[in-house]
Scaffold this motif. Structure first.
Motif, PDB file in Angstrom:
ATOM      1  N   ASN A 102       0.825   8.101  -1.363  1.00 39.40           N
ATOM      2  CA  ASN A 102       0.079   7.196  -2.225  1.00 39.40           C
ATOM      3  C   ASN A 102      -0.335   7.895  -3.518  1.00 39.40           C
ATOM      4  N   CYS A 124       5.622   2.862   0.239  1.00 42.16           N
ATOM      5  CA  CYS A 124       5.720   2.201   1.537  1.00 42.16           C
ATOM      6  C   CYS A 124       4.506   1.318   1.741  1.00 42.16           C
ATOM      7  N   LEU A 125       4.773   0.147   2.258  1.00 40.81           N
ATOM      8  CA  LEU A 125       3.704  -0.805   2.567  1.00 40.81           C
ATOM      9  C   LEU A 125       3.676  -0.976   4.068  1.00 40.81           C
ATOM     10  N   ILE A 126       2.692  -0.377   4.667  1.00 36.24           N
ATOM     11  CA  ILE A 126       2.557  -0.433   6.125  1.00 36.24           C
ATOM     12  C   ILE A 126       1.114  -0.077   6.444  1.00 36.24           C
ATOM     13  N   LYS A 185       1.193  -0.407  -6.417  1.00 35.53           N
ATOM     14  CA  LYS A 185       0.664  -0.003  -5.116  1.00 35.53           C
ATOM     15  C   LYS A 185      -0.649   0.761  -5.302  1.00 35.53           C
ATOM     16  N   LEU A 189      -4.184   0.090  -3.599  1.00 37.18           N
ATOM     17  CA  LEU A 189      -4.739   1.109  -2.720  1.00 37.18           C
ATOM     18  C   LEU A 189      -6.066   1.663  -3.229  1.00 37.18           C
ATOM     19  N   MET A 253      -8.006  -6.284   7.422  1.00 41.39           N
ATOM     20  CA  MET A 253      -7.340  -5.248   6.606  1.00 41.39           C
ATOM     21  C   MET A 253      -8.329  -4.187   6.132  1.00 41.39           C
ATOM     22  N   SER A 255      -8.152   0.141   4.407  1.00 39.11           N
ATOM     23  CA  SER A 255      -7.195   1.156   3.925  1.00 39.11           C
ATOM     24  C   SER A 255      -7.071   2.301   4.923  1.00 39.11           C
ATOM     25  N   SER A 256      -5.922   3.014   4.841  1.00 40.56           N
ATOM     26  CA  SER A 256      -5.739   4.159   5.741  1.00 40.56           C
ATOM     27  C   SER A 256      -6.788   5.230   5.431  1.00 40.56           C
TER      28      SER A 256
END
Ligand SMILES: NC(=O)C1=CN([C@@H]2O[C@H](COP(=O)(O)OP(=O)(O)OC[C@H]3O[C@@H](n4cnc5c(N)ncnc54)[C@H](OP(=O)(O)O)[C@@H]3O)[C@@H](O)[C@H]2O)C=CC1
Ligand SMILES: CC(C)(CO)C(=O)C(=O)O
Length: 303
Positions: A102, A124-126, A185, A189, A253, A255-256
């Protein structure tokens, strides 16, 4: 195409595992503790698209005997420098490096280390994580990998990458403007990471709280204004999609970075928020919400 997946964590384990399942020639570069677990327990994926239990080909640092065609780089930003040292024997003049990290800071770091030609752009979107049993868990049905030449050119080599990624068990897309996609992204993010970590909640929880929706929209607008000034702004449809994702009622949802924060794990605050803030400050912009988010995350990091 010989593929070296660097890291078998949430993203590497997922995309590398799916590529392996689809019959691609995949080797994982892992550190000794992870290698041991993968040898004894296998690479296990838990996913809405079907679980998997795989016996991956593994290599550890110092064991790379020859160059690879494609290196899928899936380490966290704070592991980047060490990973670049480790992959050096895998890189020859034709090797392509496809990072899914990211933010944008890794772009300059990889170029400085291996040259501009080696680098592909990637997004990547996951939403994935590694659970307490070391399984790769895909948390939502989203699993998109987007890639392209940083120049936007439709080269022969990127078409080969595309052919390898298609039909491999996730949504793969060759982008004509991957740099803009990466900035897009980053907007999502930085906004998602900022709001979840500052407010300590998911999108739905923040939306439902008094003042939550207004806060999210202000945060998002601030991030968009920075990217408009210092980066490549995506088109209105992408911005609208991001805005509705960030404000969706009842959404679980998060964020990581927020998941990492909850686990007490290291976070990528500098790459996701700090770097954007630094670029805004360099451009002379006032960004009170990004500043607040960064201060908040720095306190966590300094503990
Ligand atoms: N998780 C997600 O949902 C998403 C993550 N991203 C981004 O993708 C990037 C990767 O994140 P994620 O997959 O979640 O991270 P994880 O921490 O789950 O996985 C990273 C893996 O890299 C391994 N690693 C680190 N250094 C090395 C090294 N030198 N050699 C071999 N392996 C190494 C770690 O190994 P070890 O097990 O030994 O610690 C770890 O397993 C981040 O920038 C993140 O922001 C983007 C979209 C979604
Ligand atoms: C925004 C999201 C969920 C999309 O992949 C992500 O990248 C992250 O949480 O790190």
């Amino acid at each position: 195409m010989r593929i070296l997946v660097v890291g078998a964590g949430a993203t590497g384990g997922y995309f590398g595992g799916r590529l392996m399942q689809a019959g691609r020639d995949v080797t994982f570069l892992v550190r000794p503790a992870r290698a041991e677990k993968l040898r004894t327990e296998g690479l296990r994926i838990v996913s809405p698209f079907g679980n998997a239990e795989l016996a991956p080909k593994l290599v550890t640092s110092g064991g790379i005997a020859e160059p690879y065609d494609l290196v899928l780089l899936t380490v966290k930003a704070y592991g980047l420098e060490a990973a670049l040292d480790d992959i050096a024997p895998a890189i020859a003049s034709e090797t392509m490096i496809l990072p899914v990290l990211n933010g944008m800071r890794h772009v300059d770091v990889i170029k400085a280390r291996f040259g501009e030609k080696a680098l592909l752009g990637g997004v990547c979107l996951i939403a994935a994580t590694v659970d307490d049993e070391d399984r790769i868990v895909q948390l939502t049905p989203m699993h998109n990998l987007i890639y392209g030449e940083m120049s936007g050119e439709r080269s022969k080599r990127i078409e080969t990458v595309d052919a390898t990624m298609q039909e491999a068990g996730f949504n793969a897309k060759l982008s004509e403007d991957i740099e803009r996609d990466m900035w897009g992204k980053w907007i999502t993010l930085a906004s998602l990471g900022g709001i979840c970590c500052l407010m300590r909640g998911s999108v739905g929880e923040i939306e439902a709280a008094p003042g939550g929706l207004a806060f999210v929209l202000r945060f998002f607008d601030e991030v968009v204004s920075v990217v408009k000034a210092v980066g490549k702004l995506p088109g209105e449809p992408i911005l609208n999609m991001a805005r509705s994702m960030l404000t969706q009622k009842g959404s679980a949802m998060a964020s990581s970075m927020y998941r990492d924060l909850q686990k007490g794990a290291p976070i990528e605050a500098d790459q996701i928020i700090g770097d954007l803030l630094a670029r805004a400050q360099k451009a002379g912009m006032e960004t009170p919400l990004l500043s607040a988010a960064y201060t908040n995350l720095a306190i966590y990091q300094n503990r």
